[in-house]
Design an enzyme around this catalytic site. Structure first.
Site, PDB file in Angstrom:
ATOM      1  N   HIS A 112     -41.905-119.891 -43.834  1.00  0.00           N
ATOM      2  CA  HIS A 112     -40.377-120.531 -42.466  1.00  0.00           C
ATOM      3  C   HIS A 112     -39.774-121.336 -42.617  1.00  0.00           C
ATOM      4  O   HIS A 112     -40.231-122.225 -42.917  1.00  0.00           O
ATOM      5  CB  HIS A 112     -41.815-120.873 -41.182  1.00  0.00           C
ATOM      6  CG  HIS A 112     -41.293-120.520 -40.164  1.00  0.00           C
ATOM      7  ND1 HIS A 112     -40.601-120.024 -39.382  1.00  0.00           N
ATOM      8  CD2 HIS A 112     -40.979-122.028 -39.895  1.00  0.00           C
ATOM      9  CE1 HIS A 112     -39.880-120.296 -38.074  1.00  0.00           C
ATOM     10  NE2 HIS A 112     -39.935-121.780 -38.561  1.00  0.00           N
ATOM     11  N   GLU A 139     -51.309-116.765 -34.085  1.00  0.00           N
ATOM     12  CA  GLU A 139     -50.776-117.780 -33.743  1.00  0.00           C
ATOM     13  C   GLU A 139     -49.370-117.766 -33.808  1.00  0.00           C
ATOM     14  O   GLU A 139     -49.002-118.140 -35.677  1.00  0.00           O
ATOM     15  CB  GLU A 139     -50.673-118.768 -34.078  1.00  0.00           C
ATOM     16  CG  GLU A 139     -49.890-120.269 -33.042  1.00  0.00           C
ATOM     17  CD  GLU A 139     -50.913-121.645 -32.899  1.00  0.00           C
ATOM     18  OE1 GLU A 139     -50.619-121.876 -32.656  1.00  0.00           O
ATOM     19  OE2 GLU A 139     -52.049-121.342 -33.426  1.00  0.00           O
TER      20      GLU A 139
HETATM   21  C1  GRF Z   1     -35.526-117.023 -44.880  1.00  0.00           C
HETATM   22  O1  GRF Z   1     -35.544-118.448 -44.285  1.00  0.00           O
HETATM   23  C2  GRF Z   1     -37.531-117.340 -45.327  1.00  0.00           C
HETATM   24  O2  GRF Z   1     -37.763-118.656 -44.768  1.00  0.00           O
HETATM   25  C3  GRF Z   1     -37.040-116.506 -43.560  1.00  0.00           C
HETATM   26  O3  GRF Z   1     -36.336-115.827 -43.353  1.00  0.00           O
HETATM   27  C4  GRF Z   1     -35.296-116.086 -44.694  1.00  0.00           C
HETATM   28  C5  GRF Z   1     -35.336-114.750 -45.608  1.00  0.00           C
HETATM   29  O4  GRF Z   1     -34.566-115.168 -46.708  1.00  0.00           O
HETATM   30  N1  GRF Z   1     -39.055-116.745 -43.162  1.00  0.00           N
HETATM   31  P1  GRF Z   1     -35.133-114.040 -47.743  1.00  0.00           P
HETATM   32  O5  GRF Z   1     -34.502-112.774 -46.734  1.00  0.00           O
HETATM   33  O6  GRF Z   1     -35.800-114.128 -48.444  1.00  0.00           O
HETATM   34  O7  GRF Z   1     -33.096-114.017 -48.422  1.00  0.00           O
END
Ligand code: GRF
Length: 225
Positions: A114, A148
């Site tokens: 995240h 969650e």
């Molecule tokens: C990343 O910033 C990740 O943290 C979030 O969505 C984005 C996905 O980027 N969950 P990628 O597809 O890995 O380039």
């Protein structure tokens, strides 16, 4: 490291797949305790599918739009994961909210990344919200997935400064570089059995980072245990 069998990992994506690529890259190392065996997207047009195919990794699409309910989608997703013999699941920009039932089936075996320092800024538009909030430090978190949303036990976080001239894109790019370091590191730990979910916490066997890094940015180099 002893020649243990490598854990089979499936990566779930919805788009670009740059984190997936970082996981694949680390997975090529001979000492890596995991191998990426499949990349599954809920969107047929996800760019990451091409990247995975170019690296000769098996891909599958489970298009959520083809199902009447979340449960029906997840049933097929689950079957697809099993068909690849997945032991661990790495969500990498996978833009579907999962039901408690699905999450439970993969409890302790499913990770997510995240783009914020959780528990701050759960949900979407994390970089915009970080700028609006005026925080000086921002970053990314790898955590076990629980029911969650963005609320599961934290495995690793990486921090970056927020600079005076940052806009959303500049901040996102800085955070993404950290994501690409911490996600393989976290998956490595879990695959090696050095980190596990217990009593609602991510428990580490020892701590792989140096004293200085522990304070702000435990992004470290990969071998960790
Ligand atoms: C990343 O910033 C990740 O943290 C979030 O969505 C984005 C996905 O980027 N969950 P990628 O597809 O890995 O380039």
């Amino acid at each position: 490291m002893t020649a243990r069998r490598r854990k089979r990992v499936a990566v779930l994506i919805s788009g670009r797949g740059s984190n997936m690529a970082a996981l694949m890259e680390a997975g090529k190392r001979p000492d890596c305790p995991y191998e990426i065996v499949a990349v599954i997207s809920n969107r047929p047009d996800a760019k990451g599918l091409e990247t995975a195919q170019a690296a000769s990794i098996a891909t599958a699409v489970v298009d959520h739009k083809a199902f009447d309910s979340r449960a029906a989608f997840e049933e097929v997703l689950h079957e697809t994961l099993l068909s690849f013999g997945a032991e661990l699941v790495a969500c990498a920009g996978f833009m579907r909210i999962m039901t408690a039932g699905f999450v439970q089936r993969w409890e302790g075996r499913m990770l997510n990344i995240h783009p914020s320092l959780l528990p701050l800024f759960r949900g979407l538009h994390t970089h915009r919200r970080a700028l609006e909030a005026g925080v000086r430090v921002h970053g990314a978190t790898v955590h076990f997935v629980t029911a969650e949303l963005d609320g599961g036990p934290i495995i690793i976080q990486g921090a970056v400064p927020v600079l005076p001239d940052d806009d959303e894109d500049a901040l996102a790019a800085r955070v993404l570089r950290v994501e690409h370091r911490i996600y393989p590191a976290a998956l490595w730990q879990v695959a090696a059995g050095a980190c596990r979910l217990k009593g609602g916490r991510a428990i580490m066997n020892g701590w792989p980072f140096d004293e200085e890094a522990r304070l702000i940015a435990p992004v470290a180099n990969i071998p960790l245990s």
